[in-house]
Structure formats: structure tokens, C-alpha cells
Design a protein around this motif. Structure first.
Motif, PDB file in Angstrom:
ATOM      1  N   GLU A 150       0.817  -1.215   0.000  1.00  0.00           N
ATOM      2  CA  GLU A 150       0.000   0.000   0.000  1.00  0.00           C
ATOM      3  C   GLU A 150       0.852   1.266   0.000  1.00  0.00           C
ATOM      4  OE1 GLU A 150      -3.076   0.111   2.881  1.00  0.00           O
ATOM      5  OE2 GLU A 150      -3.851  -1.880   2.400  1.00  0.00           O
ATOM      6  N   GLN A 151       2.010   1.236   0.643  1.00  0.00           N
ATOM      7  CA  GLN A 151       2.871   2.426   0.671  1.00  0.00           C
ATOM      8  C   GLN A 151       3.409   2.736  -0.719  1.00  0.00           C
ATOM      9  OE1 GLN A 151       5.779   1.496   3.758  1.00  0.00           O
ATOM     10  NE2 GLN A 151       4.626   2.724   5.226  1.00  0.00           N
ATOM     11  N   TYR A 152       3.841   1.715  -1.435  1.00  0.00           N
ATOM     12  CA  TYR A 152       4.326   1.943  -2.791  1.00  0.00           C
ATOM     13  C   TYR A 152       3.180   2.390  -3.695  1.00  0.00           C
ATOM     14  CZ  TYR A 152       8.733  -0.330  -1.491  1.00  0.00           C
ATOM     15  OH  TYR A 152       9.919  -0.642  -0.897  1.00  0.00           O
ATOM     16  N   ALA A 153       1.987   1.831  -3.475  1.00  0.00           N
ATOM     17  CA  ALA A 153       0.820   2.228  -4.272  1.00  0.00           C
ATOM     18  C   ALA A 153       0.510   3.711  -4.066  1.00  0.00           C
ATOM     19  CB  ALA A 153      -0.391   1.369  -3.901  1.00  0.00           C
ATOM     20  N   ALA A 154       0.672   4.196  -2.842  1.00  0.00           N
ATOM     21  CA  ALA A 154       0.430   5.617  -2.557  1.00  0.00           C
ATOM     22  C   ALA A 154       1.448   6.489  -3.279  1.00  0.00           C
ATOM     23  CB  ALA A 154       0.477   5.863  -1.056  1.00  0.00           C
ATOM     24  N   ILE A 155       2.700   6.041  -3.294  1.00  0.00           N
ATOM     25  CA  ILE A 155       3.743   6.773  -4.020  1.00  0.00           C
ATOM     26  C   ILE A 155       3.402   6.806  -5.506  1.00  0.00           C
ATOM     27  CG2 ILE A 155       6.164   6.703  -4.745  1.00  0.00           C
ATOM     28  CD1 ILE A 155       6.824   5.528  -1.977  1.00  0.00           C
ATOM     29  N   ALA A 156       2.989   5.661  -6.034  1.00  0.00           N
ATOM     30  CA  ALA A 156       2.632   5.586  -7.456  1.00  0.00           C
ATOM     31  C   ALA A 156       1.480   6.527  -7.786  1.00  0.00           C
ATOM     32  CB  ALA A 156       2.255   4.151  -7.815  1.00  0.00           C
ATOM     33  N   ARG A 157       0.471   6.562  -6.934  1.00  0.00           N
ATOM     34  CA  ARG A 157      -0.680   7.426  -7.195  1.00  0.00           C
ATOM     35  C   ARG A 157      -0.250   8.897  -7.245  1.00  0.00           C
ATOM     36  NH1 ARG A 157      -5.868   6.400  -7.073  1.00  0.00           N
ATOM     37  NH2 ARG A 157      -5.557   4.399  -5.978  1.00  0.00           N
ATOM     38  N   ALA A 158       0.615   9.309  -6.316  1.00  0.00           N
ATOM     39  CA  ALA A 158       1.071  10.699  -6.293  1.00  0.00           C
ATOM     40  C   ALA A 158       1.863  11.035  -7.550  1.00  0.00           C
ATOM     41  CB  ALA A 158       1.905  10.950  -5.040  1.00  0.00           C
ATOM     42  N   ARG A 159       2.727  10.131  -7.971  1.00  0.00           N
ATOM     43  CA  ARG A 159       3.540  10.378  -9.158  1.00  0.00           C
ATOM     44  C   ARG A 159       2.662  10.433 -10.410  1.00  0.00           C
ATOM     45  NH1 ARG A 159       7.815   6.231 -10.153  1.00  0.00           N
ATOM     46  NH2 ARG A 159       9.007   7.876 -11.187  1.00  0.00           N
ATOM     47  N   ILE A 160       1.697   9.517 -10.512  1.00  0.00           N
ATOM     48  CA  ILE A 160       0.824   9.482 -11.687  1.00  0.00           C
ATOM     49  C   ILE A 160      -0.082  10.706 -11.712  1.00  0.00           C
ATOM     50  CG2 ILE A 160      -1.012   8.206 -12.831  1.00  0.00           C
ATOM     51  CD1 ILE A 160       0.264   5.630 -11.697  1.00  0.00           C
ATOM     52  N   ASP A 161      -0.642  11.078 -10.555  1.00  0.00           N
ATOM     53  CA  ASP A 161      -1.500  12.273 -10.486  1.00  0.00           C
ATOM     54  C   ASP A 161      -0.733  13.519 -10.921  1.00  0.00           C
ATOM     55  OD1 ASP A 161      -3.842  11.067  -9.717  1.00  0.00           O
ATOM     56  OD2 ASP A 161      -3.512  11.351  -7.568  1.00  0.00           O
ATOM     57  N   HIS A 162       0.519  13.609 -10.503  1.00  0.00           N
ATOM     58  CA  HIS A 162       1.345  14.760 -10.883  1.00  0.00           C
ATOM     59  C   HIS A 162       1.505  14.827 -12.394  1.00  0.00           C
ATOM     60  CE1 HIS A 162       5.124  16.979 -11.597  1.00  0.00           C
ATOM     61  NE2 HIS A 162       4.743  17.701 -10.551  1.00  0.00           N
ATOM     62  N   GLU A 163       1.703  13.676 -13.020  1.00  0.00           N
ATOM     63  CA  GLU A 163       1.857  13.650 -14.475  1.00  0.00           C
ATOM     64  C   GLU A 163       0.539  13.987 -15.170  1.00  0.00           C
ATOM     65  OE1 GLU A 163       3.865  13.579 -17.946  1.00  0.00           O
ATOM     66  OE2 GLU A 163       4.780  13.295 -15.956  1.00  0.00           O
TER      67      GLU A 163
END
Length: 402
Positions: free
Chosen positions: A369-382
Motif C-alpha cells: 500500500e505504501q508503494y501504491a500511494a507513491i505511485a498514485r502521487a507520481r501518476i497524479d502529478h503527471e
């Protein structure tokens, strides 16, 4: 607008819930089976059952691109093949920044060690079988072929590549290392060779160390093949015909009727190193942390991945982040315009970030879940950045300003 889904849980169970023939490509960086940093998730390469589910959810002719480690590439490829895929090729991502993890011996055995310097990662290229011709399958499903023109490589000199290597991030290299832009924007034409070189099954990082491994080869084979005189290195690529000094010049429109397979007008007359492949450096700090609140400290050169991962930071501490530019190139190669790309081992979301940049839809699976949260933030930024770029473009079109 680009859309994405992040599914949290074991990828095998998540894939089983997905409908048949629902995605256009699978591009992923799965566990290598090296017990990397003692991580449980890396105790083995993914099971055949996982790849069988990837096969099921792919459309007929859909491609799978899967990274692997050099020690376990054979196991990865065999399991992918056992799942029902046909192995089409292997792409090598070559880089000059790997550090040898060798135990060096002392005493009378000084100078002996236990490991080579790591300089490449293999990427298995596989395809879901289909009935009929490639052309018919592409017409029916949009899958089965590779986006050649969208991934062509400009024939620029080694000096230009080296200049890009000195930059702080890989972002500035986008647009300089390939021709064609986003997937599906560039149609195949009779003059396609003028758009750049055919993409190869080699990708390198543009470092001086890698470029030095390639010979200086002005014009490649064609320049040497028209010489009447034996030249140093004339046959370094194999024996070549000579004695055609009277042949019409490369600029002459003679349709190639000179007893030679290569049409004169199609010859490569550029100069410099032969290392003209798509290149992408390892993940930069900017790329790794973009979109996150606190990227944490600037690690010094030589810092171990273990220290990066255990440092108290809200930045991206995933130990195996792939560069967005590299994932964008791979996605563009195998995904039809506007298609759905799947990454069953999403990690910190580089594939998803790249999919948003390239205009694809994306589905990512991640058990942590922690990596998923990081992924969501990076994807949202893009996603936000692409929206801003589109708004700027619309405004330019509206007011007719450049």
C-alpha cells in the motif's frame, strides 16, 4: 482525458477478476528472483500462473515486455513461454553506471573476484498468439504489430549523445533520442527511412562508457562498400564487396539499379559513432521524486539502495525505480494509440506515469500500500502536468499565437 486504475493486492488474484481480452499491452518490471536486499517479494521470478493471467487479459496479438535480471532471465522467459506466449525477442538495456558487487580475494589470489560489472538488463519481448495475418489482427484488435515509426532513432553523432549525458535529468533528452512523438501520431510512409533509424533490440544510457564500446563508423557499411581501395577496418563488419567506384553517387536517382541491394538514395551518410540507438539513463532524482511532498536528502554518489530505502522520507524510496523515459518508449513501442496498458508489478508507478505522458490508459497492480500511494502521487502529478500542457496548447490555438 487519460485514466488509470491502481489495484492493491496480490496481482494473481487481481488479474483473475479482470475480463478476457481487455488490455492492449503488458509492460512491467517484475521481481527478478534475486532475493534483492532480502525482500520477500523478490524470492523468485513470477509464477507461470501470473503470466497465464496476463495472456488471458491481453487482446490477441498483444505484447508483453518484462524486465529481468541477467542471472534469472532464462527462468523468466521460460515461465512466460510456458504460460502460452510466443517469445519474439529480447531487448537489452545497456548502461555504464553499474557498480561491480564483487568479493575480491587477497594474498596469492589477489586480482581475482566473484562478479562482473553489471551493465545491462534484459527485457523479454513476447506476444499473445493469434489466428490469421498481423495486418488482419491489427485491423480487428489494434494489436500484433510494433510502432516502428513512433520509436525511430535519429542518426545523431556520439558527441551529441555525450552532451546529453552531462545533464542533471533525462527530461531534456526527450525529443532528441527518438522521432515520432506520441504513439499513433506518425503514419508509415515510403520515405520512413528519412525519419530515423529502425528501432533496435538494444537501448543504452548515452554514457561515454557505453558509446566508447562502439566503433567510429562513418556511413556504416554503405560508405565502405563503394570504395575501390582497401581501407583500414574495411571488413570490420564482415567481408564487403568493392570495385564499384564507378557507381552513380548516392544523390543520383538511379533507383538502385546497380547490382546492389541498398538503394543509393537510402544510404546513411551521417558520421560519428555507431551507437545510435534509443538511449535512456538510469532514473534521475527529479524523475524518482516528482509529485511527492518531501523527496528527502540528496544522496551522495555511491549511496546504497538500502540507505535510500530506509531513510525517513516521504519521497520515493522504492529500490528499483525505472526511468519514465524508458517506460514511455517501451509503452509506445507495443501499445496502440489510446490503448490500455497493464503493469501487474507496478511498484512506485513509473509505467503508469509514462502511460499518462504518452496518452494511454493504465491499470497497475501493487501489493504494498505504501508503494501504491507513491505511485498514485507520481501518476497524479503527471496527469496534472499533461492537463496544463493541453490548456496551454488550446490557448495558443485559440489566440493564434506561437
Amino acid at each position: 482525458m487519460n485514466s488509470y486504475q491502481i489495484l492493491i493486492g496480490d496481482c494473481l488474484e487481481l488479474l483473475r477478476r479482470m475480463p478476457d481480452c481487455s488490455v492492449d499491452s503488458v509492460v512491467t518490471d517484475p521481481p527478478y528472483g534475486l532475493s534483492f536486499m532480502g525482500k520477500k517479494w523478490d524470492y523468485d521470478v513470477p509464477a507461470t500462473e501470473v503470466w497465464a493471467e496476463c495472456l488471458r487479459v491481453l487482446k490477441p496479438g498483444g505484447h508483453l515486455l518484462a524486465f529481468a535480471g541477467t542471472r534469472t532471465q532464462h527462468r523468466m522467459a521460460v515461465r512466460i513461454e510456458d504460460a502460452g506466449f510466443e517469445i519474439r525477442d529480447m531487448i537489452a538495456w545497456v548502461y555504464g553506471s553499474g557498480f561491480p558487487k564483487s568479493h575480491n580475494l587477497d594474498g596469492e589470489h589477489a586480482g581475482w573476484g566473484t562478479a562482473l560489472k553489471p551493465a545491462l538488463e534484459p527485457i523479454t519481448v513476447a506476444r499473445k498468439p493469434f489466428a490469421g495475418t498481423v495486418a488482419a489482427n491489427v485491423q480487428a484488435h489494434g494489436t500484433g504489430a510494433l510502432n516502428i515509426d513512433g520509436c525511430r532513432v535519429r542518426a545523431i553523432d556520439a558527441e551529441a549523445l555525450a552532451k546529453n549525458w552531462t545533464r542533471l535529468t533525462t527530461v531534456d533528452m526527450r525529443g532528441g533520442n527518438y522521432v515520432g512523438g506520441k504513439s499513433g501520431k506518425l503514419a508509415m510512409t515510403a520515405e520512413a527511412s528519412d525519419l530515423g533509424r529502425w528501432p533496435a533490440n538494444l537501448i543504452h544510457d548515452g554514457s561515454a562508457e557505453v558509446i566508447e564500446a562502439f566503433p567510429d563508423a562513418p556511413g556504416q557499411l554503405a560508405a565502405a562498400s563503394t570504395s575501390d581501395t582497401q581501407r583500414a577496418g574495411q571488413n570490420c563488419y564482415g567481408n564487403m564487396k568493392r570495385s564499384r567506384g564507378a557507381e552513380a553517387s548516392a544523390d543520383s536517382a538511379n533507383s538502385g539499379v546497380v547490382g546492389f541491394q541498398m538503394k543509393p538514395g537510402a544510404r546513411r551518410l551521417d558520421s560519428g559513432s555507431a551507437a545510435r540507438f534509443f538511449y535512456c539513463a538510469k532514473t534521475s532524482r527529479t524523475d524518482r521524486h516528482e509529485g511527492l511532498l518531501n523527496p528527502g536528502p540528496q544522496f551522495q554518489q555511491g549511496t546504497t539502495l538500502r540507505k535510500v530505502q530506509t531513510t525517513d522520507t516521504t519521497g520515493n524510496n522504492h529500490p528499483t525505480v525505472k526511468p519514465t523515459d524508458l517506460m514511455a518508449y517501451l509503452l509506445r513501442l507495443v501499445t496502440p494509440a489510446g490503448g490500455i496498458a497493464l503493469d501487474p508489478f507496478m511498484g512506485s508507478g513509473s509505467t503508469g506515469k509514462a502511460a499518462m505522458r504518452e496518452g494511454f490508459q493504465f491499470i497497475g497492480c501493487e501489493i504494498d500500500e505504501q508503494y501504491a500511494a507513491i505511485a498514485r502521487a507520481r501518476i497524479d502529478h503527471e496527469v496534472n502536468r499533461q492537463q496544463e500542457l493541453q490548456t496551454e496548447s488550446d490557448q495558443l490555438d485559440l489566440f493564434g499565437t506561437a
